[in-house]
Scaffold this active site. Structure first.
Site, short mmCIF file in Angstrom:
data_model
loop_
_atom_site.label_atom_id
_atom_site.label_comp_id
_atom_site.label_asym_id
_atom_site.label_seq_id
_atom_site.Cartn_x
_atom_site.Cartn_y
_atom_site.Cartn_z
N LEU A 28 39.39 48.70 42.50
CA LEU A 28 40.13 49.38 41.44
C LEU A 28 41.34 48.57 40.95
O LEU A 28 42.43 49.08 40.78
CB LEU A 28 40.56 50.78 41.88
N ARG B 264 33.00 37.52 52.94
CA ARG B 264 33.37 38.90 52.59
C ARG B 264 33.25 39.77 53.83
O ARG B 264 32.22 39.75 54.51
CB ARG B 264 32.47 39.43 51.48
N GLN C 88 26.59 34.07 46.20
CA GLN C 88 26.78 34.84 47.43
C GLN C 88 25.46 34.87 48.20
O GLN C 88 24.41 35.15 47.63
CB GLN C 88 27.22 36.27 47.10
N GLY D 175 35.36 43.47 39.45
CA GLY D 175 33.93 43.70 39.38
C GLY D 175 33.53 44.65 38.27
O GLY D 175 33.21 44.24 37.15
N ARG D 176 33.57 45.94 38.56
CA ARG D 176 33.07 46.93 37.60
C ARG D 176 33.88 46.96 36.30
O ARG D 176 33.35 47.28 35.24
CB ARG D 176 33.05 48.31 38.24
N TYR E 197 25.61 45.48 55.82
CA TYR E 197 24.46 44.60 55.81
C TYR E 197 24.40 43.82 57.13
O TYR E 197 25.19 44.05 58.03
CB TYR E 197 24.49 43.69 54.57
#
Length: 308
Positions: free
Chosen positions: A222, A150, A15, A244-245, A102
């Site tokens: 989620l 993204r 990325q 991800g998490r 960003y």
């Protein structure tokens, strides 16, 4: 890193992004927020936060320096050179980070972009930066390799699904293959869609962009169970799933999902010492329900009925 990843029969992705006005910050697990100057930081000025306009992210953050027009052009070229190096390194997939407040997102948002040149003002002008980046990247990134972007499809500050779909159509024509659909980040407010964060809470954003821009999308947010991910794909809400998490929580998530979804040979990609014992246990069966998303929902409904 690329060589090691490919030795494991996996594809390597990278990325590319720029922090913009959210740069020069503490690590999140060390307090987050802007970094304070100390005598041991000798290159402080080299890390000055920059942005489309001299507007701070919030009262807690310093005012960034507005980029000169020639610097914007230089950054576009820098992204292209980054893609060239990524290709030379052997990466298989590349994503441009245009979300979460960003630099690219800062150009897209009217809240952070108040420029009066060709990179500010109208929606098309605010889109110009990421469009030129995509063009510069595709000049160095082969057509055979996927290119993702993204986006904060909904940032709760003026940029939403309709704008994202319009941008996605343009990016598709520039060689972008997939829109990675996230949300939030242009303000300090948490990216909450609706009244609460719940399973698959950002999936509607993916579904919207997929339908209205006729481009492949990746859903995130989620998504923690294999059958939950499978349902999103089967219902046409996304073409890809980002986890991800939950993989930080359970690095063996792909193997676990393969087992619960009944994929043949779920232990074929783990060391044989693992696969032998895990396979033997799986063959025995336990007479219990698997801890999958749908099963969890069903159990929750049953408990609710008992209470009522």
């Amino acid at each position: 890193m690329v060589a090691f990843i490919k030795q494991q029969n996996a594809a390597a992705g990278i990325q590319l992004g720029h922090s913009g006005r959210k740069a020069r910050a503490n690590r999140p697990w060390e307090g987050d927020g802007p970094l304070l100057r100390t005598p041991d930081i000798h290159d402080w000025e080299a890390w000055t936060p920059v942005a489309p306009s001299a507007i701070a992210h919030s009262e807690k953050w310093p005012v960034p320096r507005a980029l000169e027009r020639h610097e914007v052009k230089d950054l576009v070229e820098a992204w292209g050179q980054g893609a060239r190096r990524a290709h030379q390194a052997g990466f298989d997939m590349l994503e441009l980070h245009g979300a979460h407040g960003y630099l690219v997102h800062e150009f897209l948002s009217e809240r952070s972009n108040q420029r009066t040149d060709e990179y500010g003002g109208s929606e098309s002008n605010r889109m110009r930066f990421i469009i030129e980046i995509a063009e510069a990247v595709r000049a160095h990134w082969p057509d055979r390799k996927p290119l993702f972007v993204r986006l904060s499809v909904e940032d709760h500050a003026g940029w939403g699904p309709e704008q994202s779909a319009r941008l996605a159509k343009i990016l598709k024509a520039k060689g972008v293959d997939v829109i990675d659909c996230s949300s939030g980040g242009i303000t300090d407010a948490a990216p909450i869609l609706g009244k609460e964060i719940k399973y698959s809470y950002q999936v509607p954003l993916s579904e919207y962009v997929r339908r209205h821009a006729d481009i492949m999308t990746m859903a995130v947010g989620l998504i923690i169970h294999g059958d939950q991910a499978e349902q999103i794909l089967r219902e046409g809400q996304a073409d890809l799933i980002a986890v991800g998490r939950e993989i930080l929580n359970n690095p063996n998530w792909p193997m676990d999902a393969a087992l619960k979804l009944g994929v043949e040979g779920p232990f074929r990609n783990v060391p044989p010492q693992f696969g032998y014992w895990l396979g033997a246990r799986a063959k025995r069966g336990f007479g219990t329900r698997p801890s999958t998303w749908q099963a969890g929902l069903d159990i929750g409904l049953e408990e609710t009925r008992k209470v009522l």
